[in-house]
Structures are given as structure tokens and as C-alpha cells.
Scaffold this motif. Sequence first.
Motif, PDB file in Angstrom:
ATOM      1  N   LEU A  66       0.831  -1.201   0.000  1.00 48.24           N
ATOM      2  CA  LEU A  66       0.000   0.000   0.000  1.00 48.24           C
ATOM      3  C   LEU A  66       0.872   1.261   0.000  1.00 48.24           C
ATOM      4  CD1 LEU A  66      -2.967   0.824   0.084  1.00 48.24           C
ATOM      5  CD2 LEU A  66      -2.825   0.839   2.565  1.00 48.24           C
ATOM      6  N   ALA A  67       1.905   1.257   0.869  1.00 48.29           N
ATOM      7  CA  ALA A  67       2.793   2.420   0.956  1.00 48.29           C
ATOM      8  C   ALA A  67       3.531   2.646  -0.358  1.00 48.29           C
ATOM      9  CB  ALA A  67       3.784   2.238   2.097  1.00 48.29           C
ATOM     10  N   GLU A  68       3.952   1.566  -1.000  1.00 48.47           N
ATOM     11  CA  GLU A  68       4.674   1.720  -2.268  1.00 48.47           C
ATOM     12  C   GLU A  68       3.735   2.176  -3.381  1.00 48.47           C
ATOM     13  OE1 GLU A  68       8.564  -0.334  -4.134  1.00 48.47           O
ATOM     14  OE2 GLU A  68       7.017  -1.723  -3.449  1.00 48.47           O
ATOM     15  N   SER A  69       2.509   1.629  -3.420  1.00 49.60           N
ATOM     16  CA  SER A  69       1.566   2.033  -4.475  1.00 49.60           C
ATOM     17  C   SER A  69       1.130   3.488  -4.317  1.00 49.60           C
ATOM     18  CB  SER A  69       0.342   1.107  -4.485  1.00 49.60           C
ATOM     19  OG  SER A  69      -0.447   1.318  -3.328  1.00 49.60           O
ATOM     20  N   LEU A  71       4.721   6.416  -1.114  1.00 52.72           N
ATOM     21  CA  LEU A  71       5.268   6.820   0.184  1.00 52.72           C
ATOM     22  C   LEU A  71       6.647   6.214   0.427  1.00 52.72           C
ATOM     23  CD1 LEU A  71       2.057   6.290   2.360  1.00 52.72           C
ATOM     24  CD2 LEU A  71       2.788   8.375   1.196  1.00 52.72           C
ATOM     25  N   LEU A  72       6.903   5.053  -0.185  1.00 49.11           N
ATOM     26  CA  LEU A  72       8.166   4.331  -0.008  1.00 49.11           C
ATOM     27  C   LEU A  72       8.693   3.885  -1.364  1.00 49.11           C
ATOM     28  CD1 LEU A  72       7.234   1.917   2.938  1.00 49.11           C
ATOM     29  CD2 LEU A  72       8.730   3.895   3.079  1.00 49.11           C
ATOM     30  N   ASP A  73      10.016   3.764  -1.449  1.00 49.66           N
ATOM     31  CA  ASP A  73      10.644   3.238  -2.661  1.00 49.66           C
ATOM     32  C   ASP A  73      11.705   2.224  -2.212  1.00 49.66           C
ATOM     33  OD1 ASP A  73      12.114   2.689  -4.961  1.00 49.66           O
ATOM     34  OD2 ASP A  73      11.864   4.728  -5.748  1.00 49.66           O
ATOM     35  N   PHE A  74      11.314   0.955  -2.226  1.00 49.14           N
ATOM     36  CA  PHE A  74      12.206  -0.107  -1.750  1.00 49.14           C
ATOM     37  C   PHE A  74      13.375  -0.345  -2.695  1.00 49.14           C
ATOM     38  CE2 PHE A  74       8.229  -1.266   0.439  1.00 49.14           C
ATOM     39  CZ  PHE A  74       8.698  -1.307   1.736  1.00 49.14           C
ATOM     40  N   LYS A  86      19.382   0.046  -3.437  1.00 49.53           N
ATOM     41  CA  LYS A  86      20.558   0.483  -4.201  1.00 49.53           C
ATOM     42  C   LYS A  86      21.425   1.439  -3.383  1.00 49.53           C
ATOM     43  CE  LYS A  86      18.493  -0.014  -8.776  1.00 49.53           C
ATOM     44  NZ  LYS A  86      17.927   0.687  -9.933  1.00 49.53           N
ATOM     45  N   ILE A  87      20.776   2.278  -2.576  1.00 51.31           N
ATOM     46  CA  ILE A  87      21.509   3.275  -1.804  1.00 51.31           C
ATOM     47  C   ILE A  87      22.157   2.676  -0.560  1.00 51.31           C
ATOM     48  CG2 ILE A  87      21.263   5.381  -0.399  1.00 51.31           C
ATOM     49  CD1 ILE A  87      18.966   6.181  -2.328  1.00 51.31           C
ATOM     50  N   ALA A  88      21.366   1.913   0.213  1.00 51.35           N
ATOM     51  CA  ALA A  88      21.846   1.480   1.532  1.00 51.35           C
ATOM     52  C   ALA A  88      21.835  -0.027   1.746  1.00 51.35           C
ATOM     53  CB  ALA A  88      20.989   2.147   2.617  1.00 51.35           C
ATOM     54  N   GLY A  89      21.304  -0.794   0.820  1.00 51.32           N
ATOM     55  CA  GLY A  89      21.257  -2.236   1.008  1.00 51.32           C
ATOM     56  C   GLY A  89      19.888  -2.681   1.511  1.00 51.32           C
ATOM     57  N   ALA A  90      19.735  -3.988   1.613  1.00 52.06           N
ATOM     58  CA  ALA A  90      18.446  -4.557   2.013  1.00 52.06           C
ATOM     59  C   ALA A  90      18.075  -4.147   3.436  1.00 52.06           C
ATOM     60  CB  ALA A  90      18.503  -6.075   1.906  1.00 52.06           C
ATOM     61  N   GLY A  91      16.775  -4.004   3.671  1.00 51.29           N
ATOM     62  CA  GLY A  91      16.294  -3.716   5.018  1.00 51.29           C
ATOM     63  C   GLY A  91      16.157  -2.239   5.336  1.00 51.29           C
ATOM     64  N   LEU A 102      14.727   1.784   4.331  1.00 49.57           N
ATOM     65  CA  LEU A 102      13.579   2.425   3.697  1.00 49.57           C
ATOM     66  C   LEU A 102      13.987   3.750   3.080  1.00 49.57           C
ATOM     67  CD1 LEU A 102      10.914   1.922   6.513  1.00 49.57           C
ATOM     68  CD2 LEU A 102      11.227   0.536   4.466  1.00 49.57           C
ATOM     69  N   LEU A 103      13.351   4.072   1.970  1.00 45.44           N
ATOM     70  CA  LEU A 103      13.501   5.388   1.354  1.00 45.44           C
ATOM     71  C   LEU A 103      12.101   5.980   1.287  1.00 45.44           C
ATOM     72  CD1 LEU A 103      15.274   7.490  -0.164  1.00 45.44           C
ATOM     73  CD2 LEU A 103      14.557   6.349  -2.266  1.00 45.44           C
ATOM     74  N   PHE A 104      11.842   6.937   2.158  1.00 48.30           N
ATOM     75  CA  PHE A 104      10.538   7.596   2.165  1.00 48.30           C
ATOM     76  C   PHE A 104      10.516   8.630   1.047  1.00 48.30           C
ATOM     77  CE2 PHE A 104      10.980   6.055   6.488  1.00 48.30           C
ATOM     78  CZ  PHE A 104       9.740   5.502   6.724  1.00 48.30           C
ATOM     79  N   THR A 105       9.400   8.702   0.333  1.00 44.54           N
ATOM     80  CA  THR A 105       9.274   9.662  -0.764  1.00 44.54           C
ATOM     81  C   THR A 105       7.967  10.427  -0.626  1.00 44.54           C
ATOM     82  OG1 THR A 105       8.254   7.951  -2.137  1.00 44.54           O
ATOM     83  CG2 THR A 105      10.624   8.254  -2.382  1.00 44.54           C
TER      84      THR A 105
END
Length: 197
Positions: free
Chosen positions: A142-145, A148-151, A156-161, A163-166
Motif C-alpha cells: 500500500l505504501a509503495e503504491s 510513500l516508499l521506494d524499496f 541500491k543506496i543502503a542495502g536490504a532492510g 527504507l527510502l521515504f518519498t
Amino acid sequence: MLAVKRLRAEPARVREAIAFKKTPVDLDRYLERDERRRELLVQAERLKHERNEVSEEIGRLKKAGQDAAAKVDAMKRVGEEIKSLDARIAEIETELQGILAWIPNIPHDSVPKAEDAAGNVVFRTVGTPRTFDFKPKTHWELAESLGLLDFERAGKIAGAGFLLFTGKGARLERALIQFMIDLAVKRGYVEVSPPHL
């Protein structure tokens, strides 16, 4: 974080917690380094006590007009040894803190010892879960659709686990941080903005 006394007193329970949480922690290394640290502390304290006693004696000798050069030289060597011991103790303490940060808390005896979430136990249910005539999305879907978030970019920026809030997600996170700081300030917290290095 577990108390060091508990690690020393209950290593078997701590090992169980480490195995249960599948945490890659070398408890034997921690206990061995902790023991070494305590040995070095005893040596350093003994030398500091000796230095204090001899310093008083040097003062008495100088007051009486006697030669204290040999004792002064001996205490210089003792001071260097103390400095060396303190440096080794600090080095070990840094290592211990690094290991300690990964040692998990000991779960309560009532916690089921299961391999995955399937072993969880429901203690009570309040109300009746809603039913839908469609398959509801998970909170992360829901957050990605909603943008709100871009996993993908977070990975790519910080590795698995991570969050990138947008968009509104980033604004919501900032608003929550601001709310908590404002609440803490009202209760006596002094906000500090240190320089960025």
C-alpha cells in the motif's frame, strides 16, 4: 542490551538466546576478552595505588631534603606502564561494546521456541477481523503504491532492510520527528544541533 553481570552469571541462557535469535555472536570471545579486561584493570589499579603511595613518600623525602631521584625515575616507568595498560583496556572495551551490541535479549520463558512465525501463539483476540470482498494489500504494498516508499532505490543506496521515504511518506516521517522533538522539549529536553562532519 544485556547487563554484563548477567552475561557472566548466565552464559548458558545467553547462548540459548543467541541460538534462538540466530545471531552470529561469539560469546566465548566476549567472555574471554571481558576476563582479560578485568585482569588488566586489577594490574592498572595496583600500579596506580603503588604510584600514589610512592608519590607521598617522594614528597616526604623531598621535604626532609633527601634524594628521591631513583623513586621518581621508577614512578615514571610505572606511569608509562599504567598508560600502556589503560590503552589496552580501552581497546578491549571497544571490542567488547562491539560484541555486546549484537547480543540479543533473553526471551521470556513463555515465548515459543519456533523456527518461524508459524510457531507464534495467539494469546487473545479482541473484536472480529474485518472481511473484504477483495484481497487487501499489505502495508508495504500500500505504501509503495501510494508513492510513500521506494524499496528498490533504498536497496541500491543502503542495502536490504532500509527504507527510502518519498513524497508524503517523507513529509509524514519529518512531521513525526518534529512532533516527538516538540513533545520532548515541552518535557525538558534541550535540543542540540551539532556540526556535521
